[in-house]
Write a protein that holds these residues in place. Structure first.
Motif, short mmCIF file in Angstrom:
data_model
loop_
_atom_site.label_atom_id
_atom_site.label_comp_id
_atom_site.label_asym_id
_atom_site.label_seq_id
_atom_site.Cartn_x
_atom_site.Cartn_y
_atom_site.Cartn_z
N GLU A 1 0.83 -1.21 0.00
CA GLU A 1 0.00 0.00 0.00
C GLU A 1 0.86 1.25 0.00
N THR B 1 -0.46 0.45 -6.91
CA THR B 1 -1.80 0.29 -7.46
C THR B 1 -2.82 0.99 -6.56
N ASP B 2 -3.86 1.50 -7.19
CA ASP B 2 -4.96 2.09 -6.43
C ASP B 2 -6.09 1.08 -6.20
N ASP B 3 -5.94 -0.08 -6.81
CA ASP B 3 -6.95 -1.13 -6.69
C ASP B 3 -6.58 -2.04 -5.51
N ALA B 4 -7.37 -1.98 -4.46
CA ALA B 4 -7.07 -2.77 -3.26
C ALA B 4 -7.08 -4.26 -3.54
N SER B 5 -7.85 -4.68 -4.52
CA SER B 5 -7.93 -6.11 -4.82
C SER B 5 -6.65 -6.65 -5.44
N ARG B 6 -5.79 -5.77 -5.96
CA ARG B 6 -4.55 -6.22 -6.59
C ARG B 6 -3.37 -6.25 -5.61
N LYS C 1 -12.82 -9.60 -7.19
CA LYS C 1 -13.51 -8.81 -8.22
C LYS C 1 -14.79 -9.49 -8.69
N SER D 1 -7.19 -12.06 -6.14
CA SER D 1 -7.64 -10.79 -6.72
C SER D 1 -8.84 -11.00 -7.65
#
Length: 535
Positions: free
Chosen positions: A27, A32-37, A481, A477
């Motif tokens: 983080e 990445t701004d995608d927390a799932s990645r 999603k 991930s």
């Protein structure tokens, strides 16, 4: 074994220490701004070490067969110290991956340690206890590592009164736990250099200046004995023994009174007895020369190959669990509403902070330590390595089917369910690894090939450990999603089923007929020793 254990405990502290904060480290890197990645990149950090370890595992194993176990073990520890220091100063994901790769490239200790323990413990009745010592040590490290990693990471946030903002601790928020790990590894290097005895059949007779220095240090303290005798001391002792031995044994006849009919040439009984019994070191050298001529096909027999494959599959799914669990515990519930369709479609996580994750992993290590000390030796002694391994290999897949459903429990019972799953996982893992190690040692055609065999096993396990976190991170991930957060866990269950199939194919070494080519004859084989006649 105590000295070896002190060397061993350094690595789990360094390796397991990153798990509580790796999610938050990714983080902070803002990759990445995608927390799932985040789980994907966290898997890459874990896999960087094991991919690199795979590429050099066989090299270190073969090198330990040539130069000895001790120098390879010390090199591995030094590589771990360098790795954690670079990791602590990592400003971005690239440097973090490089740091982990350095540790893997320079560390082949997993296979070499197995060879060392096998050379130390030769009696079968001692194997159940001996082969649980290193897992116990790993458990101790897995208690200390996550606890320290979770407590010392981001000190400016956790302890603002001690670590003020604007200092190096804010610029490198994950440096402090890695400095601690490096210090522990340095203690391990010094301990190994001074007190670790070489176990390789040939190399253990070479002079060890580090061991001599360690003996000198211990001699300055009353109540401490020597770690081991150096080669010079052994030679002096041997010379003193030779000086006090009579030139002619009291039972041996003088040459003048021997008759032709009692000479070895004319007496088959005396001719067989005239074969000299070689000392152990000469026997080791003879076995080593014989082993050098053995082909790869005779070293990697079918049972050995099956053990290596099962070890790799085991490493894949157990490492997947170890990497997925902290991510699973740190994952926050989805902000947007996700359609739930039980029993397969659901999304969720425990949403815990790094300190809590570290405490949970440490409690897991305490439980592993206790059952390693009190339960595992009894299980292995009662059921045997093969039956224990087969049972756990068959039942392992159910653990991965159940784990993702913990998020569906009522909040008051989630921690209880987590405790049950962790106890289940720890019990299986602490029994299955010593079982596999014993099976590998029992099926090895020669102990002098253990470095090569365990090197291949370590490389195979490292490759599987490398793919495990990466693949599971991608699947996790995708699952978040698509709404199937159990996807990674259930895929791991399929791998465990494959491991069960291979485990059932491993033959029992006690009933397996030994090939004559696999055995290295000793001078005592088929030799009838003649007793002197006093007639």
């Amino acid at each position: 074994m105590l000295v070896l254990a002190i060397c061993r405990i350094c690595e789990p502290i360094a390796f397991m220490g990153i798990f509580p904060y790796v999610y938050f480290m990714i983080e902070d890197f803002h990759v990445t701004d995608d927390a799932s990645r985040i789980s994907f990149y966290a898997g890459m950090v874990t896999s960087a070490f094991t991919f690199a370890e795979f590429s050099t595992g066989l090299l270190w194993g073969r090198l330990s067969d040539k130069i000895g176990r001790k120098p390879v073990l010390l090199t591995g520890l030094a590589g771990t110290a360098l790795s954690v220091l670079v990791f602590g100063f990592a400003p971005n994901l690239t440097v973090a991956l490089l740091a982990r790769a350095i540790g893997g490239l320079l560390n082949g200790n997993m296979g070499v340690l197995s060879s060392t323990v096998t050379e130390l413990v030769t009696a079968k009745e001692h194997q159940p206890r001996a082969y649980t010592i290193m897992p116990v040590v790993w458990c101790l490290g897995s208690i200390i590592g996550p606890m320290i990693g979770g407590a010392l990471a981001r000190p400016c946030i956790s302890y603002p009164s001690i670590f003020s903002p604007g200092t190096i601790w804010e610029r490198y928020p994950y440096l402090l736990p890695n400095l601690f790990s490096a210090l522990i590894v340095l203690v391990g290097v010094i301990n190994g250099f001074l007190f670790l005895e070489e176990t390789h059949a040939q190399k253990k007779m070479q002079r060890d200046r580090g061991l001599e220095l360690g003996n000198w240090i211990l001699s300055k303290f009353t109540g401490f004995g020597k770690c081991a005798e150096s080669r010079d001391e052994k030679s002096k002792f041997s010379d003193r023994e030779d000086e006090i031995q009579p030139l002619i044994d009291h039972d041996e006849q003088l040459p003048t009174y021997r008759t032709n009919e009692n000479t070895p040439a004319n007496s088959p009984r005396l001719r067989s007895a005239s074969v000299p019994t070689l000392p152990q070191d000469s026997l080791d050298l003879t076995q080593s020369k014989a082993h050098m001529g053995v082909s790869i096909s005779k070293t990697f027999t079918r049972p050995v190959v099956l053990n290596i494959i099962s070890f790799g599959i085991l490493a894949f799914h157990t490492m997947t669990f170890d990497q997925l669990l902290p991510v699973f515990l740190a994952t926050a519930p989805p902000k947007d509403h996700v359609d739930t369709s039980l029993p397969l479609k659901f999304v969720g996580g425990f949403n815990l902070d790094s300190k809590t994750v570290g405490i949970i992993l440490s409690i897991q290590g305490v439980y592993q330590l206790l059952i390693n000390m009190f339960l595992v030796p009894k299980v292995l002694k009662h059921f045997g390595a093969l039956r224990s391994f087969r049972f756990i290999a068959i039942a392992y897949f159910m653990l991965y089917l159940v784990t993702p459903y913990l998020v569906l429990l009522p909040p008051a019972y989630r921690m209880v369910g987590l405790a049950v799953v962790l106890a289940w996982k720890c019990t299986f893992q602490t029994i299955v690894y010593p079982s596999n190690a014993i099976l590998t040692a029992d099926n090895a055609p020669s102990r002098l090939a253990l470095g090569t065999i365990n090197g291949v096993a370590a490389s195979t396990a490292s490759l599987c450990r490398a793919f495990g976190p990466t693949i599971s991170g991608i699947l996790y991930s995708v699952g978040l999603k698509t709404g199937y957060s159990g996807l990674a866990w259930w895929s791991t269950a399929l791998v465990a089923i494959g491991g069960a199939v291979v485990g059932l194919m491993i033959p029992d070494s006690a009933t397996r007929p030994s090939s004559h080519d696999d055995q290295i004859a000793t001078p005592d084989d088929d030799v009838e020793v003649a007793q002197p006649s006093r007639a």
